[in-house]
Scaffold this motif. Structure first.
Motif, PDB file in Angstrom:
ATOM      1  N   UNK A  73     -11.844 -41.618 -22.059  1.00 17.98           N
ATOM      2  CA  UNK A  73     -10.397 -41.633 -21.874  1.00 17.98           C
ATOM      3  C   UNK A  73      -9.786 -40.401 -22.534  1.00 17.98           C
ATOM      4  N   UNK A  74      -8.864 -39.780 -21.802  1.00  8.41           N
ATOM      5  CA  UNK A  74      -8.158 -38.606 -22.322  1.00  8.41           C
ATOM      6  C   UNK A  74      -6.677 -38.783 -22.013  1.00  8.41           C
ATOM      7  N   UNK A  75      -5.825 -38.419 -22.959  1.00 10.04           N
ATOM      8  CA  UNK A  75      -4.386 -38.443 -22.743  1.00 10.04           C
ATOM      9  C   UNK A  75      -3.842 -37.020 -22.823  1.00 10.04           C
ATOM     10  N   UNK A  76      -3.086 -36.622 -21.785  1.00 10.49           N
ATOM     11  CA  UNK A  76      -2.505 -35.284 -21.739  1.00 10.49           C
ATOM     12  C   UNK A  76      -1.028 -35.393 -21.379  1.00 10.49           C
ATOM     13  N   UNK A  77      -0.288 -34.337 -21.684  1.00 10.70           N
ATOM     14  CA  UNK A  77       1.115 -34.240 -21.271  1.00 10.70           C
ATOM     15  C   UNK A  77       1.238 -33.093 -20.287  1.00 10.70           C
ATOM     16  N   UNK A  78       1.820 -33.387 -19.116  1.00 12.45           N
ATOM     17  CA  UNK A  78       1.971 -32.394 -18.060  1.00 12.45           C
ATOM     18  C   UNK A  78       3.443 -32.097 -17.830  1.00 12.45           C
ATOM     19  N   UNK A  79       3.708 -30.855 -17.468  1.00  9.34           N
ATOM     20  CA  UNK A  79       5.020 -30.451 -17.003  1.00  9.34           C
ATOM     21  C   UNK A  79       4.902 -30.114 -15.525  1.00  9.34           C
ATOM     22  N   UNK A  80       5.741 -30.768 -14.701  1.00  8.29           N
ATOM     23  CA  UNK A  80       5.743 -30.521 -13.252  1.00  8.29           C
ATOM     24  C   UNK A  80       7.020 -29.751 -12.929  1.00  8.29           C
ATOM     25  N   UNK A  81       6.880 -28.549 -12.409  1.00  4.32           N
ATOM     26  CA  UNK A  81       8.029 -27.684 -12.143  1.00  4.32           C
ATOM     27  C   UNK A  81       8.905 -28.263 -11.043  1.00  4.32           C
TER      28      UNK A  81
END
Length: 805
Positions: A73-81
Motif C-alpha cells: 500500500x502506498x499513499x500519494x498526493x496528486x495535483x490535477x491541472x
C-alpha cells in the motif's frame, strides 16, 4: 565458518532479496479525480516497498508528495491541472526496481462523493447533489441509491464508468427515478461506451429524484467499482462529421438522440492516438466523442442522394477521401459518386459503431450500370458491426458508393464515415504479446543501471519503402537508444535501450517514432501498441492503443548476459551453436531464463533456454535454411530471473552473427537397404559451390549408436563420398529416415557446419532365413496300366455292331 565470515554472506543475500521487485499495481482509491483539484490517492498491490513515483502517460498530473509507503500500500498526493483532459488516463507505478502494468485513472469535471452504506434501499438513499461524481462498489445483488434535488425543466444527466475502469467484466445499469419510484430514464449499455451507459431526463417537477446503480444481472463483487457522473451536462451520442483533416478548422454537429448543437473546432496538426472532441460552448460531458484525424479531405452528403442518379459527387482534392453522412430515417440509402482508374487498390473502411452511431452498415461499390463490384457488412472487427473491405478497380470509369443500415433502420444519430484509402503511405510498429492472454507482460522498458532492455518490434508497411531511423526524444538521463536504422526489408527488429552505470533512477514516457533516412520522405512511423483493458481468457471486452513507451532506469541487476561472438559463419542449410554467458553477482545463484529476442529471415532457433541454478552459460542452436540471405546480423537475448521478490530483466549487448553461402551441397542419398548383420555403403554426390582449403570432416547424422557409420574426408574437389555402414544383431529393424550428412568445413576461426543430403534413408532388413531341409520319402513304382483303346469313328462303331463283336 566464523560469525565474521557469515556477516558479508548474509548482507549479500539480504541485498539480493531486496532486488527484483517488479511491482504489482492492483487498484487506486479513488479511481479518479476532479480536474483542477488536489487529491490523496491510495495505491494497492504487491512489492511496493521501494515505491518512487507514478508514471503518467498524459500531461496535467503532478505527484506532490509520497505520504506513506508499505509493501502492499502506498499513499500519494496528486495535483490535477485545470486543463487536464477529461476521461481516462493510463498510469503505472515505478519502484526502484521496476515498472508495473498500467491502470486506468479517470479525470472528471465534478467533485467526488464516496458511497456510504447503507444505501441499498430506496428509502435509505444517500444524499447527493447535481454536478457530482459518485464513486462506489456493487457487491453481489447490491443496488445503490442516491437522492438529488432538481428544479422543473432542469436537465439531469448520468454517465457511468464501470467496465472502462478496467477491473472486471462489470455491466452497470443506471436509472433516474422519480419520487414514486418510476424509472424516467435508464441505460444498460451504449454503442459509444459498450457496457457503460448514459441517459438524460428533464425534471418534471421541483423536488427529489433518485439515481439507481446496479449490475444489469444483479451480480457484484468487491471489484465491481463504478463512477457515476450526475449533472446537467449534455451527452452527445456522436459528432458529425466524425473526422477531419489535420490542422484544419471545421464545423461539427454534436448529435444527441433528440437534439443537436454545432460548434467550430480547430484540429491538431499531428495525429493524436485516441483523439476525442468535447463541447466548448456547452457544459462538457465527462467523456469525449470519437473523432478521426486524417490527412485527406471530407465529402459531406448533399440530400437528396438516396438514388444512384442523385449521388453526391466527390470534390476531394486528395487521392484518398472520407465520405460522411447520416442514415436519418428508416429505409434511407445514401449514394456517392467517384471517378476511379483501372488497377487502383482501394481500402474501404466504414466507421459507424466505432464512433458511437447505432448504424449496422452495409456498403457496396457499384459500377455505372449499378452492378456490384465489391461489398461488405461486418468486416471491421473489434466487436463492432462496421464494414471494411478492399477493392481492385477493374476499369477506368465512374463508380458509386452505396450505404444503408443492415436492418433498414435510421435516425438522426445514425452517422457514418467511409474512408476510401488510395495508396496512402502508412508505417507502424508494435511488440507482440510475450505471454498468453496477457498483453501487458514486459511491454515497457525498465533498464537496470549498467544494463539493457529490449523489445521486439514488428513492422507494418503499406505503400512505403526505404530505410528509417528510430527516434526517441526525451529519454531519462543516462539512457540511450542503441537500435539505429530499420533497413527497408526488415519485417521486425529488436529495439534496445541502454543505461549508464551512474544513470539516476527515473523515467520518461517517450513518443518513439520512425523517420526516413531520405529527407524527401515525410511519412513518420508510429508505435501502435494495443493493450487489453478488460479480458476474460480469450474474450477481450475492452482495449486501448497507445503510441508512447514508458522508459525507466531501475536498480542494477544481479546478473548480466553476453553472447559470445561466433568465430565462424552460419551457412545455408547449416547450423551454429551460439553461447550465452552469464556473469553473476556474488550470492546470486537463481536460474536465468534466456529469451531469444529476434532472428533474421531464414534463421530459426528455440525461443528460450535456461541457465541452470549456479551455472554460467547456455547454448542456442541456430539453423539456417537454404534461402537465408548472407549478411551481418545483430543478435540479442533477454534475461529474466527471480531474485527472491519478483521478476527482473537484463539484456545482452548486440553480438554480430554472420550468415554466408554454403561451400557444398548434396541431394538426398537414395534409399539404401542392408540386411541386419551385414555391411553396406551410402554414397552422397557432392556439389562444390565454392572452394575451401584443407579437408572437411563428413559424417552421416541421425542414426542410432547401434548402427555405426565410418566418417569420411571431403576436399574441394570431391565429387562423391562413401560412408561404410555396419550393422549387427542390436541394429534396429526398419527405416531410419530424415538422415543427413554433417560436414565440418574448415574456415578461418574453426569449422562451418553444413547439413547436406537432407532426407536420406537407410533401411535395415531382417536377416533372411535358410530354407529348411526336406525329408526323403520312398515312393513305390506304380503298376503299368493298359493303354486306353483307340476311339472309333461312328462308321466303325456301326460295322462292329453289325458283325456281332
Amino acid at each position: 565458518m566464523s560469525k565474521l565470515l557469515l556477516i558479508p554472506a548474509l548482507l549479500a543475500a539480504a541485498t539480493l532479496q531486496a532486488l527484483a521487485a517488479y511491482p504489482d499495481f492492483t487498484s487506486t482509491t479513488p479511481r479518479g479525480a476532479q480536474r483542477g483539484s488536489e487529491v490523496k490517492v491510495v495505491l494497492t498491490g504487491a512489492r511496493l516497498a521501494d515505491f518512487e513515483s507514478l508514471v503518467f502517460f498524459s500531461p496535467g498530473f503532478t505527484q506532490k508528495s509520497v505520504d506513506k509507503v508499505e509493501n502492499n500500500r502506498v499513499e500519494v498526493t496528486l495535483q490535477v491541472a485545470p486543463e487536464t483532459r477529461l476521461g481516462n488516463h493510463l498510469i503505472r507505478v515505478r519502484t526502484r526496481s521496476g515498472l508495473s502494468h498500467g491502470r486506468q485513472f479517470f479525470v472528471g469535471p465534478f467533485p467526488i462523493l464516496e458511497e456510504k452504506e447503507p444505501n441499498s434501499e430506496f428509502d435509505a438513499a444517500q444524499a447527493a447533489e447535481l454536478n457530482r461524481t459518485l464513486e462506489g462498489v456493487i457487491t453481489n445483488e447490491d443496488v445503490d441509491y442516491y437522492k438529488i434535488s432538481a428544479k422543473k425543466g432542469q436537465r439531469i444527466s448520468l454517465e457511468v464508468e464501470g467496465i472502462r475502469l478496467g477491473y472486471t467484466i462489470f455491466d452497470p445499469y443506471v436509472a433516474i427515478l422519480d419520487k414514486d419510484r418510476f424509472e424516467k430514464a435508464f441505460s444498460d449499455d451504449s454503442v459509444l461506451f459498450r457496457q457503460d451507459g448514459y441517459c438524460s431526463f428533464v425534471a418534471e417537477y421541483d423536488g427529489d429524484y433518485y439515481v439507481m446503480v446496479r449490475d444489469s444481472s444483479y451480480r457484484g463483487a468487491a471489484n465491481y467499482y463504478y463512477r457515476v457522473h450526475v449533472g446537467s451536462f449534455r451527452r452527445p451520442d456522436v459528432v458529425y462529421p466524425a473526422g477531419g483533416k489535420l490542422g484544419s478548422t471545421q464545423k461539427v454537429r454534436f448529435v444527441e438522440k433528440d437534439a443537436t448543437f454545432e460548434e467550430e473546432v480547430k484540429l491538431p496538426e499531428t495525429v493524436t492516438e485516441g483523439y476525442s472532441l468535447f463541447s466548448t460552448t456547452q457544459e462538457p460531458a465527462p467523456s469525449g466523442n470519437v473523432f478521426r484525424l486524417v490527412n485527406f479531405d471530407n465529402v459531406l452528403e448533399a440530400e437528396p442522394n438516396n438514388e444512384q442518379a442523385k449521388a453526391t459527387n466527390s470534390d476531394a482534392k486528395t487521392q484518398s477521401v472520407a465520405f460522411n453522412g447520416i442514415i436519418d430515417q428508416p429505409g434511407d440509402i445514401d449514394y456517392f459518386k467517384l471517378t476511379l482508374k483501372k488497377g487502383q487498390q482501394l481500402e474501404v473502411e466504414t466507421f459507424g459503431q466505432a464512433l458511437g452511431s447505432p448504424l449496422d452498415s452495409v456498403v457496396n461499390v457499384l459500377n455505372e450500370k449499378g452492378g456490384n463490384v465489391a461489398n461488405n457488412d461486418d468486416g471491421g472487427g473489434r466487436r463492432r458491426l462496421d464494414s471494411k473491405f478492399k477493392v481492385n478497380v477493374p476499369t477506368d470509369g465512374t463508380y458509386y458508393l452505396r450505404v444503408t443500415d443492415h436492418l433498414e433502420r435510421g435516425g438522426p444519430n445514425f452517422v457514418y464515415r467511409i474512408e476510401v484509402i488510395n495508396s496512402e503511405p502508412v508505417l507502424a510498429f508494435s511488440s507482440p504479446n510475450y505471454s498468453v492472454n496477457d498483453s501487458h507482460y514486459r511491454q515497457y522498458i525498465a533498464i537496470p543501471r549498467g544494463g539493457r532492455m529490449v523489445l521486439l518490434e514488428n513492422i507494418s508497411r503499406s505503400n512505403i519503402s526505404g530505410d528509417f531511423q528510430f527516434d526517441a526524444p526525451g529519454l531519462p538521463q543516462g539512457v540511450k537508444l542503441v537500435t539505429g536504422t530499420l533497413p527497408k526489408d526488415y519485417p521486425s527488429i529488436p529495439l534496445m535501450f541502454e543505461a549508464a552505470t551512474d544513470a539516476p533512477l527515473g523515467h520518461s514516457v517517450v513518443p518513439v517514432t520512425l523517420k526516413s533516412t531520405d529527407s524527401q520522405v515525410a511519412t513518420v512511423g508510429r508505435m501502435r501498441q494495443e493493450f487489453d483493458v478488460v479480458r476474460n481468457g480469450n474474450v477481450i471486452y475492452l482495449t486501448e492503443i497507445h503510441d508512447k513507451l514508458p522508459v525507466a532506469v531501475v536498480e542494477e541487476a544481479p546478473f548480466s548476459l553476453e553472447i559470445e561472438k561466433p568465430a565462424v559463419p552460419l551457412v545455408n542449410n547449416g547450423m551454429l551453436q551460439l553461447r550465452v554467458k552469464a556473469t553473476r553477482k556474488e550470492g546470486f545463484k537463481a536460474p536465468i531464463r534466456v529469451l531469444m529476442t529476434w532472428k533474421p529471415s531464414g534463421v530459426s532457433s528455440l525461443g528460450e533456454q535456461t541457465i541452470a541454478e549456479g551455472k554460467d552459460d547456455c547454448y542456442f542452436q541456430l539453423d539456417a535454411n537454404a534461402n537465408a540471405p548472407a549478411g551481418k546480423w545483430n543478435f540479442v537475448v533477454m534475461g529474466e530471473a527471480d531474485a527472491g521478490n519478483g521478476r527482473i530483466y537484463n539484456a545482452s549487448p548486440f553480438s554480430e552473427v554472420i550468415t554466408a553461402p554454403a561451400f557444398l551441397s548434396a541431394p538426398a542419398i537414395p534409399l539404401v537397404a542392408v540386411e541386419q548383420g551385414q555391411e553396406t555403403v551410402m554414397v552422397a554426390k557432392i556439389e562444390n559451390l565454392q572452394p575451401f582449403e584443407g579437408e572437411a570432416e563428413a559424417a552421416i547424422t541421425g542414426l542410432p549408436d547401434t548402427i555405426p557409420v565410418e566418417a569420411a574426408k571431403i576436399t574441394k574437389d570431391t565429387k562423391e563420398v562413401a560412408f561404410k555402414v555396419k550393422t549387427h544383431d542390436k541394429s534396429p529393424i526398419g527405416k531410419q529416415s530424415n538422415l543427413f550428412v554433417r560436414v565440418e568445413v574448415p574456415v578461418p576461426g574453426g569449422t562451418a557446419t553444413h547439413r547436406i543430403a537432407l532426407g536420406s534413408i537407410l533401411r535395415v532388413d531382417a536377416p533372411r532365413k535358410a530354407p529348411a531341409a526336406q525329408p526323403v520319402v520312398a515312393v513305390a513304382k506304380p503298376e503299368a496300366k493298359p493303354a486306353a483303346p483307340k476311339p472309333l469313328s461312328r462308321l466303325e462303331q456301326l460295322r462292329q455292331e453289325a458283325s456281332g463283336k
